[in-house]
Design an enzyme around this catalytic site. Structure first.
Site, short mmCIF file in Angstrom:
data_model
loop_
_atom_site.label_atom_id
_atom_site.label_comp_id
_atom_site.label_asym_id
_atom_site.label_seq_id
_atom_site.Cartn_x
_atom_site.Cartn_y
_atom_site.Cartn_z
N ASP A 30 0.85 -1.19 0.00
CA ASP A 30 0.00 0.00 0.00
C ASP A 30 0.89 1.25 0.00
OD1 ASP A 30 -3.22 0.52 1.01
OD2 ASP A 30 -1.80 2.21 1.06
N ILE A 31 0.50 2.24 -0.78
CA ILE A 31 1.31 3.46 -0.91
C ILE A 31 1.29 4.28 0.39
CG2 ILE A 31 -0.45 5.09 -1.76
CD1 ILE A 31 1.54 5.79 -4.02
N ASN A 84 -13.03 -3.21 2.12
CA ASN A 84 -13.94 -2.09 2.26
C ASN A 84 -14.88 -2.04 1.06
OD1 ASN A 84 -12.74 -1.19 4.67
ND2 ASN A 84 -11.15 -0.10 3.55
N GLY A 90 -15.74 2.83 3.54
CA GLY A 90 -14.43 3.47 3.41
C GLY A 90 -13.69 3.10 2.14
N GLN A 91 -14.41 2.61 1.13
CA GLN A 91 -13.74 2.24 -0.11
C GLN A 91 -13.41 3.49 -0.91
OE1 GLN A 91 -15.99 -0.35 -2.73
NE2 GLN A 91 -14.22 -0.76 -4.03
N HIS A 97 -10.17 -5.07 -3.66
CA HIS A 97 -8.86 -5.35 -3.05
C HIS A 97 -9.05 -5.83 -1.62
CE1 HIS A 97 -9.88 -1.08 -2.62
NE2 HIS A 97 -9.29 -1.12 -1.43
N HIS A 99 -7.13 -5.79 1.90
CA HIS A 99 -6.00 -5.28 2.68
C HIS A 99 -5.49 -6.42 3.56
CE1 HIS A 99 -6.89 -0.83 2.21
NE2 HIS A 99 -8.08 -1.31 1.94
P1 5GP Z 1 -9.73 1.48 0.25
O1 5GP Z 1 -9.88 2.75 1.03
O2 5GP Z 1 -10.37 1.62 -1.13
O3 5GP Z 1 -10.14 0.24 0.95
O4 5GP Z 1 -8.17 1.28 0.03
C1 5GP Z 1 -7.46 1.84 -1.01
C2 5GP Z 1 -6.00 1.74 -0.65
O5 5GP Z 1 -5.23 1.94 -1.82
C3 5GP Z 1 -5.55 2.80 0.36
O6 5GP Z 1 -5.01 2.15 1.52
C4 5GP Z 1 -4.50 3.60 -0.40
O7 5GP Z 1 -3.42 3.99 0.40
C5 5GP Z 1 -4.08 2.64 -1.51
N1 5GP Z 1 -3.66 3.28 -2.75
C6 5GP Z 1 -4.31 4.27 -3.40
N2 5GP Z 1 -3.65 4.58 -4.52
C7 5GP Z 1 -2.57 3.76 -4.58
C8 5GP Z 1 -1.50 3.62 -5.52
O8 5GP Z 1 -1.42 4.30 -6.54
N3 5GP Z 1 -0.56 2.68 -5.24
C9 5GP Z 1 -0.62 1.90 -4.12
N4 5GP Z 1 0.37 1.02 -3.95
N5 5GP Z 1 -1.62 2.02 -3.22
C10 5GP Z 1 -2.58 2.93 -3.45
#
Ligand code: 5GP
Ligand code: ZN
Length: 111
Positions: A30-31, A84, A90-91, A97, A99
């Site tokens: 994760d970034i 999520n 919180g998506q 994906h 986590h």
């Molecule tokens: P969500 O909030 O949709 O469950 O999680 C999305 C996740 O993707 C977040 O934890 C966010 O930090 C990660 N993320 C968003 N953009 C990027 C990206 O360009 N590269 C990577 N490696 N992670 C990303």
């Protein structure tokens, strides 16, 4: 999905720190990690969210893969798998994906 950031990672159009890849899935760091280990595991095929998947074999394979990735990262003391869904969930990225988070104690319930 040409405008999906995770599809771009699948297609190697934008970089990511890959930790696993096979024919149907990809895992990368994760970034913006929230713990020592924070990996995102995705199917290579685009699904907007968990609610759009009817392929139980794919979901089963992804969850078993998430366990393998956690084991590979020596998360013997425990870890969390989180999916999520939607705004209240919180998506923020609309490509399914999982986590995989570990390396510290996590509270319950989530915020
Ligand atoms: P969500 O909030 O949709 O469950 O999680 C999305 C996740 O993707 C977040 O934890 C966010 O930090 C990660 N993320 C968003 N953009 C990027 C990206 O360009 N590269 C990577 N490696 N992670 C990303
Ligand atoms: Zn996508």
């Amino acid at each position: 999905m040409s405008d999906c950031i995770f599809c771009k990672i699948v297609n190697k159009e934008i970089p990511a720190k890959l930790v696993f890849e096979n024919d149907f899935a990809l895992a990368f760091e994760d970034i913006n990690p929230v713990a020592k280990v924070h990996i995102l595991l995705i199917p290579k095929v685009h699904y907007n969210s968990i609610a759009d998947v009817s392929d139980e074999v794919l979901i089963g394979k992804l969850i078993l893969l998430a366990n393998k990735i956690a084991n590979d990262h020596k998360l013997d003391n425990g870890y969390r798998m989180i999916i999520n869904k939607g705004d209240d969930g919180g998506q923020t990225v609309h490509h399914l994906h999982i986590h995989i988070i570990g390396g510290r104690f996590m509270k319950w319930p989530p915020g």
